[in-house]
Write an enzyme that holds these catalytic residues in place. Structure first.
Site, PDB file in Angstrom:
ATOM      1  CB  SER A 257      -0.919   0.016   1.225  1.00 16.18           C
ATOM      2  OG  SER A 257      -1.568   1.272   1.347  1.00 16.18           O
ATOM      3  CG  HIS A 259      -2.881   4.868   2.254  1.00 16.39           C
ATOM      4  ND1 HIS A 259      -3.254   6.174   2.457  1.00 16.39           N
ATOM      5  CD2 HIS A 259      -3.799   4.343   1.411  1.00 16.39           C
ATOM      6  CE1 HIS A 259      -4.358   6.436   1.770  1.00 16.39           C
ATOM      7  NE2 HIS A 259      -4.712   5.334   1.120  1.00 16.39           N
ATOM      8  CG  ASP A 266      -8.135   7.764   1.197  1.00 13.56           C
ATOM      9  OD1 ASP A 266      -7.502   7.477   0.166  1.00 13.56           O
ATOM     10  OD2 ASP A 266      -8.446   6.936   2.062  1.00 13.56           O
ATOM     11  CD  GLU A 314      -9.711   2.981  -3.766  1.00 11.49           C
ATOM     12  OE1 GLU A 314      -8.731   3.700  -3.446  1.00 11.49           O
ATOM     13  OE2 GLU A 314      -9.957   1.892  -3.219  1.00 11.49           O
TER      14      GLU A 314
END
Length: 344
Positions: A257, A259, A266, A314
């Site tokens: 990921s 992140h 986000d 997304e």
């Protein structure tokens, strides 16, 4: 005593050979072929379960493992693998079995009592630009203006901004970065904070108030979110492997990921807080899709590229890649995997 199959074959062809010497060698050859085939077939009959198990494992791995796409990506590159992988995705009907209950009052999907898209679904607070600038000792950007792009810019595969992280390319071993604090416990790679705040300034000048949520995540947090998704889908009646496969299209597999390296975050707005595909049609979603590249950010999982990224669309998920790369990706309508195939 009853003769065995082997004894019958030998006796029959020996008898023929004795009566006709010309057929001696053909009969010998026939004995070898027939008995060879007999023993070969008998071996498989006696080991049917063993070979069936091997075949089953291979078929199960190829059809169910979310990492099977790596074979195509490694041998042909992401672009050449698109057609093959697209067929797999389009032919799948697993999603038909996944139904989520919608709360009639909030119009948000529920997952074990929590809401997808709510501000605290990931365990992080959500901050607007004003919230961030209120913090003492925090980063501040003076304006929303950016400089000119360099002409004839040469991309370097070792550039930290362009590191490719996905299911097929986990976080590189030894990858190092320094976290910077956006506000309170919210952190990301400190090298992207200035451009992030510049983007928020730019959006605010155009009347869009962006909200930042879920930037850097630890491995433990990513594992928790991924396992939570699996548990949810298994609660819908799916097997573990099917739940794993679907979960990996919505939450990145732990260890792969962006992140976890603080380069992705986000983004929603103060008027639309849900992390769902509807955000892409909002004023904030449209502004980000058009202008985020000016500040070095790219929409990481765009619509129509699911067969390459293996992650569903997304519109809230943005990744920092630098303004040169982000501009090219926007102008050519390509994702990071395609950018790597073409420029690195």
């Amino acid at each position: 005593m009853k003769k065995t199959f082997r004894e019958k074959i030998i006796f029959k062809f020996t008898y023929i050979a004795k009566r006709n010497k010309i057929l001696r060698y053909p009969c010998l050859a026939m004995i070898s072929v027939i008995l060879g085939g007999y023993h070969f077939g008998r071996h498989f009959v006696l080991n049917t379960k063993r070979y069936a198990s091997v075949v089953f494992v291979i078929i199960f791995f190829m059809s169910s493992c979310s990492f099977s796409f790596a074979v195509f990506a490694e041998r042909t590159g992401f672009i050449k693998a698109q057609e093959t992988y697209s067929a797999v995705v389009e032919d799948s009907d697993i999603m038909l079995a996944v139904e989520m209950e919608m709360d009639p009052e909030t119009q948000a999907f529920m997952d074990d009592g929590e809401y997808y898209g709510e501000e605290h679904i990931d365990g992080f607070d959500s901050y607007t630009l004003d919230d961030i600038l209120e913090s003492q000792g925090g980063y501040q950007a003076e304006s929303g203006e950016t400089g000119e792009l360099e002409e004839d810019y040469e991309f370097d595969p070792s550039d930290w901004r362009l590191v490719l992280i996905n299911k097929q390319h986990p976080i590189p071993e030894g990858y190092e970065f320094k976290l910077g604090t956006i506000k309170d416990s919210m952190q990301c790679d400190e090298r992207i904070i200035d451009d992030l705040l510049l983007m928020m300034h730019g959006a605010k000048k155009d009347g869009v108030n962006l909200v930042i949520k879920s930037p850097y995540r630890t491995l433990d947090r990513q594992e928790f979110l991924f396992n939570k998704k699996i548990k949810h889908y298994m609660g819908q009646g799916l097997s573990y492997m099917d739940a794993y496969k679907i979960a990996s299209q919505a939450v990145t597999v732990p260890g792969s990921s962006e992140h976890q390296v603080g380069l992705s975050l986000d983004i929603t707005s103060d008027t639309y807080t849900l992390l769902d595909q509807g955000f892409g049609e909002t004023e904030a979603g449209l502004w980000l899709a058009e202008h985020s590249c000016e500040y070095g950010f790219t929409l990481r999982y765009p619509l129509g590229k699911e067969y390459i990224t293996s992650i569903e669309y997304e519109p809230w998920h943005f990744r920092y890649v630098g303004r040169e790369a982000a501009t090219i990706m926007k102008e050519e309508d390509i994702c990071l995997e395609e950018f790597w195939d073409k420029y690195l």
